[in-house]
Scaffold this active site. Structure first.
Site, PDB file in Angstrom:
ATOM      1  N   LYS A 190      11.444 -13.596   4.896  1.00  0.00           N
ATOM      2  CA  LYS A 190      11.104 -14.824   4.178  1.00  0.00           C
ATOM      3  C   LYS A 190      11.558 -14.660   2.728  1.00  0.00           C
ATOM      4  CE  LYS A 190       7.178 -17.520   2.376  1.00  0.00           C
ATOM      5  NZ  LYS A 190       5.731 -17.831   2.472  1.00  0.00           N
ATOM      6  N   ASP A 209       6.795 -19.878  -4.847  1.00  0.00           N
ATOM      7  CA  ASP A 209       6.044 -20.806  -3.999  1.00  0.00           C
ATOM      8  C   ASP A 209       4.985 -21.522  -4.831  1.00  0.00           C
ATOM      9  OD1 ASP A 209       4.738 -22.188  -2.027  1.00  0.00           O
ATOM     10  OD2 ASP A 209       3.857 -20.411  -1.056  1.00  0.00           O
ATOM     11  N   LYS A 216      -0.442 -25.458  -5.319  1.00  0.00           N
ATOM     12  CA  LYS A 216      -1.471 -24.419  -5.383  1.00  0.00           C
ATOM     13  C   LYS A 216      -2.314 -24.665  -6.635  1.00  0.00           C
ATOM     14  CE  LYS A 216       1.127 -20.863  -2.915  1.00  0.00           C
ATOM     15  NZ  LYS A 216       0.235 -20.657  -1.775  1.00  0.00           N
ATOM     16  N   ASP A 224       6.858 -14.044  -3.166  1.00  0.00           N
ATOM     17  CA  ASP A 224       6.970 -14.696  -1.862  1.00  0.00           C
ATOM     18  C   ASP A 224       8.338 -14.497  -1.200  1.00  0.00           C
ATOM     19  OD1 ASP A 224       5.464 -15.936   0.038  1.00  0.00           O
ATOM     20  OD2 ASP A 224       5.846 -17.984  -0.670  1.00  0.00           O
ATOM     21  N   ASP A 276       2.605 -26.491   1.579  1.00  0.00           N
ATOM     22  CA  ASP A 276       2.412 -25.089   1.171  1.00  0.00           C
ATOM     23  C   ASP A 276       2.594 -24.131   2.349  1.00  0.00           C
ATOM     24  OD1 ASP A 276       1.918 -23.003  -0.504  1.00  0.00           O
ATOM     25  OD2 ASP A 276      -0.251 -23.328  -0.672  1.00  0.00           O
ATOM     26  N   GLU A 309       5.293 -23.438   3.790  1.00  0.00           N
ATOM     27  CA  GLU A 309       6.750 -23.605   3.728  1.00  0.00           C
ATOM     28  C   GLU A 309       7.509 -22.437   4.350  1.00  0.00           C
ATOM     29  OE1 GLU A 309       4.995 -22.249   1.402  1.00  0.00           O
ATOM     30  OE2 GLU A 309       6.189 -20.450   1.032  1.00  0.00           O
ATOM     31  N   ARG A 324       7.129 -20.719   7.065  1.00  0.00           N
ATOM     32  CA  ARG A 324       7.434 -20.866   8.496  1.00  0.00           C
ATOM     33  C   ARG A 324       8.568 -21.877   8.721  1.00  0.00           C
ATOM     34  NH1 ARG A 324       1.281 -22.494   9.657  1.00  0.00           N
ATOM     35  NH2 ARG A 324       1.059 -21.088   7.890  1.00  0.00           N
TER      36      ARG A 324
HETATM   37  N1  BES Z   1       3.183 -17.616   0.360  1.00  0.00           N
HETATM   38  C1  BES Z   1       1.955 -18.079   0.883  1.00  0.00           C
HETATM   39  C2  BES Z   1       1.097 -16.970   1.501  1.00  0.00           C
HETATM   40  C3  BES Z   1       0.603 -15.929   0.558  1.00  0.00           C
HETATM   41  C4  BES Z   1      -0.663 -16.026   0.009  1.00  0.00           C
HETATM   42  C5  BES Z   1       1.376 -14.823   0.250  1.00  0.00           C
HETATM   43  C6  BES Z   1      -1.118 -15.045  -0.851  1.00  0.00           C
HETATM   44  C7  BES Z   1       0.928 -13.838  -0.597  1.00  0.00           C
HETATM   45  C8  BES Z   1      -0.328 -13.949  -1.151  1.00  0.00           C
HETATM   46  C9  BES Z   1       2.231 -19.130   1.953  1.00  0.00           C
HETATM   47  O1  BES Z   1       3.370 -19.890   1.778  1.00  0.00           O
HETATM   48  C10 BES Z   1       1.086 -20.080   1.902  1.00  0.00           C
HETATM   49  O2  BES Z   1       0.957 -20.778   0.957  1.00  0.00           O
HETATM   50  N2  BES Z   1       0.296 -20.079   2.966  1.00  0.00           N
HETATM   51  C11 BES Z   1      -0.837 -20.913   3.064  1.00  0.00           C
HETATM   52  C12 BES Z   1      -0.818 -21.571   4.423  1.00  0.00           C
HETATM   53  C13 BES Z   1      -1.763 -22.710   4.551  1.00  0.00           C
HETATM   54  C14 BES Z   1      -1.285 -23.879   3.725  1.00  0.00           C
HETATM   55  C15 BES Z   1      -1.820 -23.089   5.999  1.00  0.00           C
HETATM   56  C16 BES Z   1      -2.072 -20.033   2.921  1.00  0.00           C
HETATM   57  O3  BES Z   1      -2.053 -18.887   3.354  1.00  0.00           O
HETATM   58  O4  BES Z   1      -3.022 -20.490   2.300  1.00  0.00           O
HETATM   59 ZN    ZN Z   2       4.866 -19.023   0.687  1.00  0.00          ZN
HETATM   60 MN    MN Z   3       3.050 -21.612   0.548  1.00  0.00          MN
END
Ligand code: BES
Ligand code: ZN
Ligand code: MN
Length: 500
Positions: free
Chosen positions: A260, A265, A272, A284, A343, A345, A347
């Site tokens: 990834k 992000d 966020k 990220d 968010d 993104e 996947r």
């Molecule tokens: N990049 C984040 C996941 C992440 C969180 C990585 C903390 C490192 C530290 C990912 O893109 C994300 O935002 N995931 C969300 C998914 C949700 C919207 C279903 C999450 O984990 O909150």
């Molecule tokens: Zn992310």
């Molecule tokens: Mn995200």
């Protein structure tokens, strides 16, 4: 820093710091050590008693020895119980010793630790990795380096003469870990999709890999609507990286590694909020960093395996061009996705990368991604999640991780949870309920792999550390590189023939 193996006996070695490993509750000095202690007027024994040193794993003590003796400082490092000794214990002991030697201003360091499992090569490799990973420094963003003191310049691994090949291997692998750390640590105004692509091109030319950078139009032509949906709001062009390592002879296997690569992000329009850790979202692209780090190492190690290193790199930003929550995207395999959360993104970018990888006709695909906060909640920040419908591949990765000292825990791909991703209007949504968030993320990815053995590693926790931990210092860890390298090297021994 130069690391070498030597057969110089303990009693003959001279230099600034001499480090000796001792097992727990076995700190009586015998044999060579007793003689060394006598030569040093009993100062080692005195130190052990005075400091109540018990040899506990990770513990260490140091003392200065009298002027005129062949060594300036003696370092003792605890190894824990002998029956519990692992290769990772030795790697971490070497890290402790390296840090202490530097603190004690030793320019030359001798390390005397036991051989693990009668395997001199693996021991030499682990010690060489432990010292250099621990002593890594990143001064790129300081106007002046903070640490101007003497550095450890020469490390002798005692009892490991003739292990040059293993030490070279450690150096090659560490160069990949350093690259991954540098990429993750650099902020999003420094590491962008453009510079990520430049890094891939540089690796290709330095280590003779093939490289192809697909531009936005190329991705459009390939129908990568999911990836491009994420890229839409960014001022920076997306870059789809495809690096290929081909061995000189016929490859034993063909595999793909996908990372990834979201260089920042923001969350997109589902931005966020405060307390979300948005300021850390330069990390990220940790999966892509590990992928490029592995490419750098593999390019030097040259195994008989064809390896494709892939990343769909972009930022996830906001602007008038941003995808709207609720938009429907079509991925390159024709599947439609209702983006109920911008968010989620990662996947979306991985979906098109997975389809691309499978079209290459590889024998196995592994992806690494800082995919979900839910995985950090489940496993903490030292253990990555491992998801795979394929038991054999999951086992190989688990083993590769164990040798590397990187922890993976297999989590279930509970098909029933895919119900949470059902959409009324498209083939699927990109997010399900909060509960089991890393499992639904893995199930989402599975929709983009038809039949190739595949595993997904959620590395959101371990790519970064707040505290010093073994050979990692606060900041980027380079997690994943060493596991990937071990896995690729293990593929050489695979008995399953490569696809035509
Ligand atoms: N990049 C984040 C996941 C992440 C969180 C990585 C903390 C490192 C530290 C990912 O893109 C994300 O935002 N995931 C969300 C998914 C949700 C919207 C279903 C999450 O984990 O909150
Ligand atoms: Zn992310
Ligand atoms: Mn995200």
């Amino acid at each position: 820093m130069e690391i070498r193996g030597t057969d110089t006996p303990l009693l003959k070695w001279t230099g600034d710091g001499l480090a000796i490993g001792l097992f727990e509750d076995a700190v009586e000095l015998t044999g060579e050590l007793a003689t060394l202690d006598e030569n040093l007027a009993g100062s080692i024994k005195e130190l052990i008693t005075e400091e109540e040193f018990k040899g506990k794993q990770g513990s260490s003590i140091v003392t200065r020895v009298g002027a005129g003796s062949p060594v300036r400082k003696i370092i003792l490092v605890g190894l824990g119980k002998p029956e519990a000794l692992t290769i990772e214990t030795l790697r971490r002991a070497a890290a402790v010793v390296g840090r202490l030697a530097k603190k004690q201003k030793c320019r030359t360091l001798g390390i005397s630790l036991p051989i693990w499992n009668n395997d001199r090569a693996q021991t030499a490799q682990a010690l060489a990795e432990g010292v250099q990973l621990a002593l890594y420094q990143d001064n790129r963003f300081k106007s002046e380096p903070e640490d101007k003191g003497p550095q450890v310049e020469q490390v002798d691994l005692l009892g490991l003469g003739g292990q040059e090949a293993a030490i070279t291997r450690a150096n090659q692998i560490s160069s990949g870990v350093f690259l991954a750390r540098q990429l993750v640590a650099a902020p999003a105004n420094s590491v962008t999709p453009i510079t990520m692509a430049e890094t891939a091109v540089a690796i290709a030319s330095e280590h003779s890999l093939q490289v192809e950078i697909l531009e936005q139009e190329d991705c459009e032509r390939l129908g990568m609507g999911a990836f491009l949906g994420v890229a839409k709001a960014s001022e920076l062009p997306p870059k789809f990286i495809h690096l290929t390592y081909k061995p000189a002879g016929a490859p034993k296997r063909k595999i793909a590694i996908i990372g990834k690569g979201v260089t920042f992000d923001s969350g997109g329009l589902n931005i966020k909020g405060a307390g979300s850790g948005i300021e850390t979202m330069k990390m990220d692209m940790g999966g892509a960093a590990a992928t490029l780090g592995a490419a750098k190492a593999i390019g030097q190690l040259k195994p008989d395996v064809e390896v494709h290193f892939i990343s769909a790199v972009t930022e996830n930003m906001i602007s008038g061009h941003a995808m709207h929550p609720g938009d429907i995207l079509t991925a390159s395999n024709g599947k439609t996705i209702e983006v109920n959360n911008t968010d989620a993104e990662g996947r979306l970018t991985l979906a098109d990368a997975l389809v691309f990888a499978e079209k290459l006709g590889v024998d196995a695909i592994v992806d690494l991604a800082t995919l979900t906060g839910a995985c950090i909640i489940a496993l903490g920040d030292e253990i990555a999640g491992l998801f795979s419908p394929d038991d054999a591949l999951a086992g190989q990765l688990q083993k590769a991780g164990e040798t590397a000292g990187e922890k993976f825990w297999r989590l279930p791909m509970e098909e029933k949870y895919f119900e949470g991703l059902k959409s009324g209007i498209a083939d699927m949504k990109n997010t399900g309920p909060r509960a089991g968030g890393s499992i639904t993320a893995a199930l989402f990815l599975k929709q983009f792999v038809k039949e190739t053995p595949w595993a997904h590693l959620d590395v959101a926790g371990p790519v970064w550390t707040e505290k010093e931990n073994g050979y990692n210092s606060p900041g980027a860890t380079g997690f994943g590189v060493r596991t990937l390298v071990n896995w690729v090297l293990s593929e050489v021994e695979s008995t399953t023939p490569a696809k035509a």
